[in-house]
Scaffold this motif. Structure first.
Motif, PDB file in Angstrom:
ATOM      1  N   THR A 167       0.756  -1.240  -0.141  1.00 20.84           N
ATOM      2  CA  THR A 167      -0.033   0.605  -0.266  1.00 20.84           C
ATOM      3  C   THR A 167       0.683   0.985  -0.012  1.00 20.84           C
ATOM      4  OG1 THR A 167       0.110   0.101   2.345  1.00 20.84           O
ATOM      5  CG2 THR A 167      -1.699  -0.942   1.489  1.00 20.84           C
ATOM      6  N   ILE A 168       2.289   1.205  -0.194  1.00 19.81           N
ATOM      7  CA  ILE A 168       2.838   2.172   0.503  1.00 19.81           C
ATOM      8  C   ILE A 168       2.940   3.965  -1.202  1.00 19.81           C
ATOM      9  CG2 ILE A 168       5.214   3.278   0.039  1.00 19.81           C
ATOM     10  CD1 ILE A 168       5.580   1.056   2.497  1.00 19.81           C
ATOM     11  N   PRO A 169       2.893   2.578  -2.053  1.00 18.46           N
ATOM     12  CA  PRO A 169       2.826   3.096  -3.701  1.00 18.46           C
ATOM     13  C   PRO A 169       1.609   3.597  -3.569  1.00 18.46           C
ATOM     14  CG  PRO A 169       3.754   0.944  -3.401  1.00 18.46           C
ATOM     15  CD  PRO A 169       3.792   0.803  -2.742  1.00 18.46           C
ATOM     16  N   VAL A 170       0.426   3.063  -3.140  1.00 16.78           N
ATOM     17  CA  VAL A 170      -1.071   3.157  -4.249  1.00 16.78           C
ATOM     18  C   VAL A 170      -1.105   4.475  -2.961  1.00 16.78           C
ATOM     19  CG1 VAL A 170      -3.173   2.705  -3.274  1.00 16.78           C
ATOM     20  CG2 VAL A 170      -1.782   0.870  -3.461  1.00 16.78           C
ATOM     21  N   VAL A 171      -1.069   4.842  -1.407  1.00 13.50           N
ATOM     22  CA  VAL A 171      -1.141   5.904  -0.581  1.00 13.50           C
ATOM     23  C   VAL A 171       0.176   7.178  -1.191  1.00 13.50           C
ATOM     24  CG1 VAL A 171      -0.475   7.273   1.836  1.00 13.50           C
ATOM     25  CG2 VAL A 171      -1.178   4.859   1.742  1.00 13.50           C
ATOM     26  N   LYS A 172       1.369   6.734  -1.932  1.00 19.69           N
ATOM     27  CA  LYS A 172       2.144   7.560  -2.472  1.00 19.69           C
ATOM     28  C   LYS A 172       1.276   8.686  -3.943  1.00 19.69           C
ATOM     29  CE  LYS A 172       6.375   6.712  -0.976  1.00 19.69           C
ATOM     30  NZ  LYS A 172       7.891   6.018  -1.263  1.00 19.69           N
TER      31      LYS A 172
END
Length: 224
Positions: free
Chosen positions: A135-140
């Motif tokens: 989810t880190i790239p999704v949040v970014k």
């Protein structure tokens, strides 16, 4: 084709995860057909899903405030509140589905019959920890396109249901619905009184440091 269907629906864990993932796919298809799509805030695109607020409500308390509940920490670990909830739910199902298919083929789960469904428990646990990184790239992405959710002042006066119990200075979470979007906020009891899980509450104020909202029990027919 028959071999593919056999993999997707046999054994039982594969069938369960295939159906769950398929339901999410149908959700997005119907959302698109109805003209509801991806809500990227002010970017001009729309994403209709379960929107969660990310404005000074994270569980980053300082030494003068008590630690948030275990549930709040668990949700924060997989970035709930920093991207639309339905996006994260769909990702969870998809990752779990892929792991289930690989596991079933690697360990021949079909030989265990209905007991093979027990493998879903460790798969869900593994998926949970993987979600933190996925989810880190999704949040970014949502942050870069201007996704900020609702403005803080728009929450005041709204009602929602508690998703944890709070009392005194303890921190819990409340779930409210705005335009079909589900939003989860970190909250404290306005007067310190006990508020139980699933109680209906009203957001009446914010803490001085703007990190949490203050709630009190809503007065309705169920209150008597």
């Amino acid at each position: 084709m028959e071999e593919v269907l056999n993999i997707l629906f046999n054994p039982l864990p594969n069938a369960i995860m295939t159906l769950l993932t398929g339901l999410s796919l149908l959700y997005w298809i119907f959302s698109m057909l109805m003209g509801e799509g991806f809500d990227f805030g002010d970017s001009g695109l729309e994403f209709e899903g379960a929107d969660v607020q990310d404005i000074n409500t994270d569980a980053d308390v300082d030494a003068d405030h008590p630690e948030p509940s275990f549930f709040s920490k668990a949700m924060d670990y997989i970035n709930i509140g920093k991207a639309p909830l339905m996006v994260l739910v769909t990702l969870f199902k998809f990752i779990g589905w892929i792991i289930t298919l690989i596991t079933s083929m690697t360990f021949d789960l079909s030989s265990y019959g209905w007991k093979s469904v027990l493998v879903l428990l460790p798969i869900f646990i593994l998926t949970y920890f993987l979600m933190h990184f996925v989810t880190i790239p999704v949040v970014k992405l949502y942050k870069n396109v201007g996704y900020t959710g609702e403005e803080a002042q728009e929450f005041l006066g709204r009602t929602g249901k508690m998703k944890s119990s709070i009392q005194g200075q303890s921190i819990g979470s409340v779930e409210i619905i705005i335009n079909k979007d589900v939003i989860r906020l970190n909250v404290q009891s306005a007067d310190g009184s006990k508020i139980a899980y699933d109680d209906e509450v009203v957001i009446v104020n914010e803490t001085e440091n703007k990190k949490f909202y203050l709630v009190q029990k809503a007065i309705n027919l169920n209150s008597f």
